[in-house]
Design a protein around this motif. Sequence first.
Motif, PDB file in Angstrom:
ATOM      1  N   LEU A   3      92.372   7.851 150.450  1.00  0.00           N
ATOM      2  CA  LEU A   3      92.387   8.253 149.046  1.00  0.00           C
ATOM      3  C   LEU A   3      93.660   7.784 148.339  1.00  0.00           C
ATOM      4  O   LEU A   3      93.607   7.299 147.204  1.00  0.00           O
ATOM      5  CB  LEU A   3      92.249   9.772 148.924  1.00  0.00           C
TER       6      LEU A   3
ATOM      7  N   THR B 254      93.437   7.262 144.363  1.00  0.00           N
ATOM      8  CA  THR B 254      92.741   8.482 143.956  1.00  0.00           C
ATOM      9  C   THR B 254      93.672   9.662 144.249  1.00  0.00           C
ATOM     10  O   THR B 254      93.418  10.473 145.125  1.00  0.00           O
ATOM     11  CB  THR B 254      91.410   8.620 144.729  1.00  0.00           C
TER      12      THR B 254
ATOM     13  N   THR C 231      94.661  12.458 142.629  1.00  0.00           N
ATOM     14  CA  THR C 231      94.296  13.861 142.421  1.00  0.00           C
ATOM     15  C   THR C 231      93.453  14.381 143.580  1.00  0.00           C
ATOM     16  O   THR C 231      93.717  15.465 144.113  1.00  0.00           O
ATOM     17  CB  THR C 231      93.542  14.039 141.087  1.00  0.00           C
ATOM     18  N   VAL C 232      92.466  13.605 143.989  1.00  0.00           N
ATOM     19  CA  VAL C 232      91.614  14.021 145.109  1.00  0.00           C
ATOM     20  C   VAL C 232      92.438  14.067 146.394  1.00  0.00           C
ATOM     21  O   VAL C 232      92.301  14.992 147.204  1.00  0.00           O
ATOM     22  CB  VAL C 232      90.397  13.082 145.261  1.00  0.00           C
TER      23      VAL C 232
ATOM     24  N   THR D 298      95.561  14.733 146.644  1.00  0.00           N
ATOM     25  CA  THR D 298      96.386  15.942 146.570  1.00  0.00           C
ATOM     26  C   THR D 298      95.580  17.175 146.940  1.00  0.00           C
ATOM     27  O   THR D 298      96.047  18.039 147.689  1.00  0.00           O
ATOM     28  CB  THR D 298      96.977  16.107 145.151  1.00  0.00           C
ATOM     29  N   ILE D 299      94.359  17.244 146.451  1.00  0.00           N
ATOM     30  CA  ILE D 299      93.499  18.386 146.766  1.00  0.00           C
ATOM     31  C   ILE D 299      93.201  18.434 148.260  1.00  0.00           C
ATOM     32  O   ILE D 299      93.286  19.494 148.890  1.00  0.00           O
ATOM     33  CB  ILE D 299      92.199  18.339 145.934  1.00  0.00           C
ATOM     34  N   VAL D 300      92.873  17.293 148.848  1.00  0.00           N
ATOM     35  CA  VAL D 300      92.587  17.243 150.288  1.00  0.00           C
ATOM     36  C   VAL D 300      93.833  17.620 151.086  1.00  0.00           C
ATOM     37  O   VAL D 300      93.761  18.360 152.074  1.00  0.00           O
ATOM     38  CB  VAL D 300      92.041  15.856 150.699  1.00  0.00           C
TER      39      VAL D 300
END
Length: 122
Positions: free
Chosen positions: A31, A36, A38-39, A41-43
Amino acid sequence: MAGTLTALRSSRALAIGTSVRIALCPAIMGLLLSHTYTVATIVFLVAAATDFIDGHLARRWNVTTKLGSFLDTTADKLLVATALIALVAVDRASAWVALVIIAREFTILGLRAAVPTTAGHG
């Protein structure tokens, strides 16, 4: 017998948390390399949450082991190293700063593995 079975189930549940953290490392790297952020960071935050949760549960269920502690610490170091390497690759982090952090993390990991714990002594 029932206590042993409960401890075994608890250990397996905690091992899943560590395994999830390790399994998410390639996803985070992919990612980040695909920009990517933001994704990624979420993961990363989900992976970090599994560390908090399985640490809390291990203490609550009193199923801490030397191996579990070592594997948990290794998964944490791997997660941080993966994120830093990917961030360097996409020019979001300084290579020398990442090198210092990663070297420190793995030095501490090596020292923990080499030095026997003396719980209850001292």
